[in-house]
Design a protein around this motif. Structure first.
Motif, mmCIF file in Angstrom:
data_model
loop_
_atom_site.group_PDB
_atom_site.id
_atom_site.type_symbol
_atom_site.label_atom_id
_atom_site.label_comp_id
_atom_site.label_asym_id
_atom_site.label_seq_id
_atom_site.Cartn_x
_atom_site.Cartn_y
_atom_site.Cartn_z
ATOM 1 N N LEU A 192 0.841 -1.202 0.000
ATOM 2 C CA LEU A 192 0.000 0.000 0.000
ATOM 3 C C LEU A 192 0.876 1.252 0.000
ATOM 4 C CD1 LEU A 192 -2.743 -0.908 2.655
ATOM 5 C CD2 LEU A 192 -2.680 -1.459 0.210
ATOM 6 N N TYR A 193 0.542 2.209 -0.846
ATOM 7 C CA TYR A 193 1.218 3.510 -0.903
ATOM 8 C C TYR A 193 0.201 4.564 -0.485
ATOM 9 C CZ TYR A 193 4.839 1.193 -3.757
ATOM 10 O OH TYR A 193 5.838 0.359 -4.221
ATOM 11 N N VAL A 194 0.365 5.155 0.690
ATOM 12 C CA VAL A 194 -0.604 6.126 1.203
ATOM 13 C C VAL A 194 0.124 7.313 1.819
ATOM 14 C CG1 VAL A 194 -2.382 4.386 1.664
ATOM 15 C CG2 VAL A 194 -0.723 4.936 3.446
ATOM 16 N N ASN A 195 -0.584 8.440 1.929
ATOM 17 C CA ASN A 195 -0.023 9.556 2.685
ATOM 18 C C ASN A 195 -0.536 9.500 4.120
ATOM 19 O OD1 ASN A 195 -2.606 10.801 2.773
ATOM 20 N ND2 ASN A 195 -2.202 11.934 0.867
ATOM 21 N N LEU A 196 -0.087 10.442 4.944
ATOM 22 C CA LEU A 196 -0.401 10.390 6.370
ATOM 23 C C LEU A 196 -1.902 10.476 6.625
ATOM 24 C CD1 LEU A 196 1.453 10.187 8.904
ATOM 25 C CD2 LEU A 196 1.036 12.633 9.248
ATOM 26 N N GLU A 197 -2.591 11.335 5.882
ATOM 27 C CA GLU A 197 -4.038 11.467 6.046
ATOM 28 C C GLU A 197 -4.756 10.181 5.666
ATOM 29 O OE1 GLU A 197 -7.824 14.176 4.452
ATOM 30 O OE2 GLU A 197 -5.799 14.555 3.694
ATOM 31 N N GLU A 198 -4.350 9.589 4.555
ATOM 32 C CA GLU A 198 -4.980 8.346 4.098
ATOM 33 C C GLU A 198 -4.734 7.203 5.071
ATOM 34 O OE1 GLU A 198 -4.500 9.662 -0.584
ATOM 35 O OE2 GLU A 198 -2.985 8.420 0.409
ATOM 36 N N ALA A 199 -3.531 7.157 5.644
ATOM 37 C CA ALA A 199 -3.233 6.137 6.653
ATOM 38 C C ALA A 199 -4.159 6.294 7.854
ATOM 39 C CB ALA A 199 -1.773 6.235 7.086
#
Length: 297
Positions: A192-199
């Motif tokens: 999974l490749y996510v940014n901090l908000e998405e995490a």
């Protein structure tokens, strides 16, 4: 003539209409700037960066037979994409994404990916009909998958034997669609490749840094995860082990597509045989170069 490819990019391929200004903006701002129209969408952005790193991506998506679609197919083909397996709809229009970016970042965006959602599993037919694989001989390469697909289709992909041998690389299309990735959170070969908000959305909490977000996602069952936090840090977690790096400091001139560039550069780096630390460094450098307005190589 059928082209060969070494990675499938499944998801959104559309036109990006982006308005950019050097001014800071707020609700109601009316400022001078530039408006561009370029091929975009998560799957397309990833594919374009993969091409710059020497890989040969094939696109699995839907594109209309309208003039916008014909132009988009022509442009994708010119850039070296394998378009042989794209689902062409007679009645669905080509999708489009519209965004406004100011000196203070992304102000607003609307993604009209309704045609991709309406096409559903039709875009996956080449993985079952022998063009790219069958149930008896599933596709065994790398797949870059984006969260513009519906939750139902992502759940189908997570369970389908057609994907049991694939190396999944997964990204949400936006924070608003991040929770769709819950269907693939526990998949045994998904990165999974996510940014901090998405995490935070996936874990139903907030995080102060990328390393803690990475640890929480693995605790929730993620096989492997990369979390970015703008210019602050990025972390990659595999089998409980987390590495963290800080991206280069650059002047930000654009943000749309930065996460896709990071993901594609990381995939290409690993395909070239780089170790975890080197691949993360190269991906961060590529994303930093991209947001500074240059072309990452």
């Amino acid at each position: 003539m059928t082209q060969t490819s070494d990675i499938l990019c499944i998801g959104s391929v559309l036109w990006d209409v982006i308005g950019r200004t050097a001014s800071s903006m707020r609700v109601g701002s009316d400022v001078p700037g530039r408006i561009t129209r370029l091929p975009g969408g998560v799957a397309m952005n990833i594919a374009m960066t993969l091409r710059r790193f020497g890989m040969a991506p094939a696109l699995l998506t839907t594109i209309g037979r309208d003039p916008e679609g014909e132009e988009l197919i022509a442009e994708a083909t010119r850039m070296g994409m394998n378009c042989d397996h794209i689902y062409r709809s007679d009645d669905l229009p080509t999708d489009v994404y519209m965004a406004i970016e100011g000196a203070n970042g992304l102000i607003a965006a609307i993604a009209d990916a309704h045609s991709l959602e309406a096409a559903g599993d039709k875009i996956l037919r080449p993985l079952a009909n022998g063009a790219l694989g069958t149930a008896q001989s599933p596709y065994a390469g790398t797949i870059a998958l984006d969260g513009n697909l519906t939750t139902e289709l992502l759940q189908t992909i997570a369970r389908s034997p057609l994907f049991q041998n694939a190396d999944f690389r997964v990204a949400p299309a936006s924070p608003g669609k991040a929770e769709r990735l819950l269907a693939l959170l526990g998949h045994p070969s998904a990165t999974l490749y996510v940014n901090l908000e998405e995490a935070g959305l996936l874990c139903q909490t907030t995080f102060d840094d990328s390393a803690s977000a990475c640890a929480a996602l693995m605790a929730r069952g993620a096989h492997r995860v990369l979390v970015t936090d703008g210019g602050k840090s990025a972390s990659e977690g595999t089998a409980g082990d987390i590495i963290t790096q800080t991206p280069p400091a650059v002047m930000v001139t654009r943000v749309t597509g930065a996460g896709d560039t990071f993901m594609a550069a990381h995939i290409a780096s690993e395909a070239a045989g780089m170790d975890r630390a080197a691949a993360l460094t190269r991906a961060l450098n590529a994303a930093a170069t991209y947001v500074s307005g240059e072309t990452p190589l």
